[in-house]
Design a protein around this motif. Structure first.
Motif, PDB file in Angstrom:
ATOM      1  N   LYS A 132       0.532  -3.941  -0.366  1.00  0.00           N
ATOM      2  CA  LYS A 132       0.813  -2.502  -0.440  1.00  0.00           C
ATOM      3  C   LYS A 132      -0.279  -1.765  -1.208  1.00  0.00           C
ATOM      4  CE  LYS A 132       5.771  -2.500   0.267  1.00  0.00           C
ATOM      5  NZ  LYS A 132       7.086  -2.012  -0.194  1.00  0.00           N
ATOM      6  N   TYR A 143      13.664 -11.205   6.629  1.00  0.00           N
ATOM      7  CA  TYR A 143      12.751 -10.630   5.643  1.00  0.00           C
ATOM      8  C   TYR A 143      13.343  -9.384   4.994  1.00  0.00           C
ATOM      9  CZ  TYR A 143       8.741  -8.129   3.768  1.00  0.00           C
ATOM     10  OH  TYR A 143       7.893  -7.432   2.941  1.00  0.00           O
ATOM     11  N   ALA A 144      13.984  -8.538   5.802  1.00  0.00           N
ATOM     12  CA  ALA A 144      14.606  -7.326   5.244  1.00  0.00           C
ATOM     13  C   ALA A 144      15.712  -7.685   4.259  1.00  0.00           C
ATOM     14  CB  ALA A 144      15.159  -6.464   6.378  1.00  0.00           C
ATOM     15  N   ARG A 171      14.604  -8.725   0.632  1.00  0.00           N
ATOM     16  CA  ARG A 171      14.019  -7.748  -0.286  1.00  0.00           C
ATOM     17  C   ARG A 171      15.102  -7.147  -1.174  1.00  0.00           C
ATOM     18  NH1 ARG A 171       9.538  -9.660  -0.743  1.00  0.00           N
ATOM     19  NH2 ARG A 171      10.779 -11.393   0.057  1.00  0.00           N
ATOM     20  N   PHE A 195      16.346  -3.351  -0.467  1.00  0.00           N
ATOM     21  CA  PHE A 195      16.887  -3.028   0.857  1.00  0.00           C
ATOM     22  C   PHE A 195      18.272  -2.388   0.702  1.00  0.00           C
ATOM     23  CE2 PHE A 195      19.256  -4.454   4.715  1.00  0.00           C
ATOM     24  CZ  PHE A 195      18.612  -3.619   5.610  1.00  0.00           C
ATOM     25  N   GLU A 216       3.421  -9.256  -1.568  1.00  0.00           N
ATOM     26  CA  GLU A 216       3.819  -7.956  -1.032  1.00  0.00           C
ATOM     27  C   GLU A 216       3.181  -6.826  -1.822  1.00  0.00           C
ATOM     28  OE1 GLU A 216       7.949  -5.444  -0.144  1.00  0.00           O
ATOM     29  OE2 GLU A 216       8.011  -7.472  -0.994  1.00  0.00           O
ATOM     30  N   ASN A 274       2.125  -0.774   4.830  1.00  0.00           N
ATOM     31  CA  ASN A 274       3.519  -0.395   4.667  1.00  0.00           C
ATOM     32  C   ASN A 274       4.392  -1.626   4.857  1.00  0.00           C
ATOM     33  OD1 ASN A 274       3.365  -0.843   7.422  1.00  0.00           O
ATOM     34  ND2 ASN A 274       3.530   1.324   7.968  1.00  0.00           N
ATOM     35  N   ASP A 275       5.724  -1.451   4.893  1.00  0.00           N
ATOM     36  CA  ASP A 275       6.625  -2.601   5.000  1.00  0.00           C
ATOM     37  C   ASP A 275       6.414  -3.375   6.301  1.00  0.00           C
ATOM     38  OD1 ASP A 275       7.824  -2.178   2.554  1.00  0.00           O
ATOM     39  OD2 ASP A 275       9.281  -0.758   3.363  1.00  0.00           O
ATOM     40  N   VAL A 295       3.183  -5.319   5.996  1.00  0.00           N
ATOM     41  CA  VAL A 295       3.353  -6.473   5.103  1.00  0.00           C
ATOM     42  C   VAL A 295       4.016  -7.623   5.859  1.00  0.00           C
ATOM     43  CG1 VAL A 295       4.561  -7.323   3.068  1.00  0.00           C
ATOM     44  CG2 VAL A 295       3.406  -5.108   3.007  1.00  0.00           C
TER      45      VAL A 295
END
Length: 293
Positions: free
Chosen positions: A172, A96-97, A100, A103, A168, A177-178, A181
């Motif tokens: 938010k 997931y990171a 984005r 990132f 997302e 927050n991340d 989410v």
């Protein structure tokens, strides 16, 4: 639509050939099951058994009463449950990171993960790393080196990239927050993929063998596949090994073959029982992140 005679004959030949191939494929598994339930006295009298005259559970009683084998089942069960849970969380969070756009260092981490797919450091560097971390002869030496896979990360990343960014943004706006989410929105949505990869992780940890040979020295921490292999070697070659010899001594003097077949069935049964419940997630879970367009 009317089907011609040639079409029906061709289909009949294909189905018959596939049925025969399937039957031939199933015969070894059926033989393992039959031998495991065969009475020891009957097995010693016959060279080939198709349908036993007398069924027996003596081999299963012997295996399930063996302390080392039962401990190994517990170790493998712990690896399959805990290792799969940690592996799913780590893989999903990393994927997931990396999916984005904002990132920081995204390209660097993508290249680093890709390098692990192209180049394998080998057995000795892996062993030195595990040893330097103080994980030798611990259950974590069987979990942490196999905690994720670059291939799984890329597939999950493609899956998260296909999800609309509006999800997302809406989360938010509501105050997430991340981390919120991911755990409240993205992770629940990805359950089909999580179920598919979770079974792959579970099968991998359940079948742990090589890492168990490399990193585990204590009898109490040996996974099931290692103990099973020790039993097979001892039953086949009668090599004197104090840690295994006690497992193979029985007052009933059971044939080694029936013990081996019963051990194979016991080792395979848990995964076979879990597979049908997760099978429906396989196609959806594996294909949903494999093609992006």
């Amino acid at each position: 639509m009317h089907k011609s005679l040639g079409y029906k004959v061709t289909n009949g030949i294909i189905y018959t050939a596939l049925g025969l191939i399937g039957l031939i494929t199933l015969l070894p598994f059926l033989y393992v099951i039959v031998v495991s339930f065969t009475d020891p006295s009957e097995y010693l009298r016959k060279s080939l058994i198709i349908i036993p005259e007398k069924w027996s559970l003596s081999s299963y009683k012997y295996i399930l009463s063996t302390p080392m084998f039962m401990r190994s089942l517990g170790v493998s069960g712990f690896l399959a449950v805990v290792g799969s849970a940690i592996g799913i969380i780590v893989t999903s969070a990393l994927a997931y990171a990396l999916s984005r756009r904002r990132f920081f260092g995204k390209k660097f981490f993508l290249v680093a993960i890709l390098m692990t797919m192209l180049f394998n450091p080998g057995m000795i560097p892996n062993f030195l790393l595990v040893e330097s971390l103080g994980l030798i002869d611990t259950v974590w030496s069987l979990i942490l080196p196999a905690i994720t896979s670059a291939w799984y990360v890329f597939l999950m990343r493609n899956f998260y990239q296909e999800l609309p960014e509006e999800l997302e943004e809406a989360a938010k706006i509501d105050g997430c927050n991340d981390i919120g989410v991911f755990f409240r929105i993205m992770f629940p949505i990805s359950m089909p993929a999580v179920a598919a990869f979770g079974l792959f992780f579970a099968v991998g940890f359940w079948n742990t063998y090589f890492n168990g040979v490399l990193y585990i020295n204590s009898d109490e921490l040996r996974p099931m596949q290692v103990v099973l292999q020790m039993m097979l070697i001892q039953a086949s070659t009668n090599i004197a090994d104090p840690s295994v010899a006690a497992m193979l001594q029985s007052e009933q003097m059971l044939p080694p073959e029936t013990i081996k077949m019963a051990a194979v069935v016991v080792a395979s049964l848990p995964i076979i029982m879990v597979y049908p419940f997760l099978q429906k997630y396989f196609v959806k879970g594996m294909l949903v992140g494999s093609v992006k367009g």
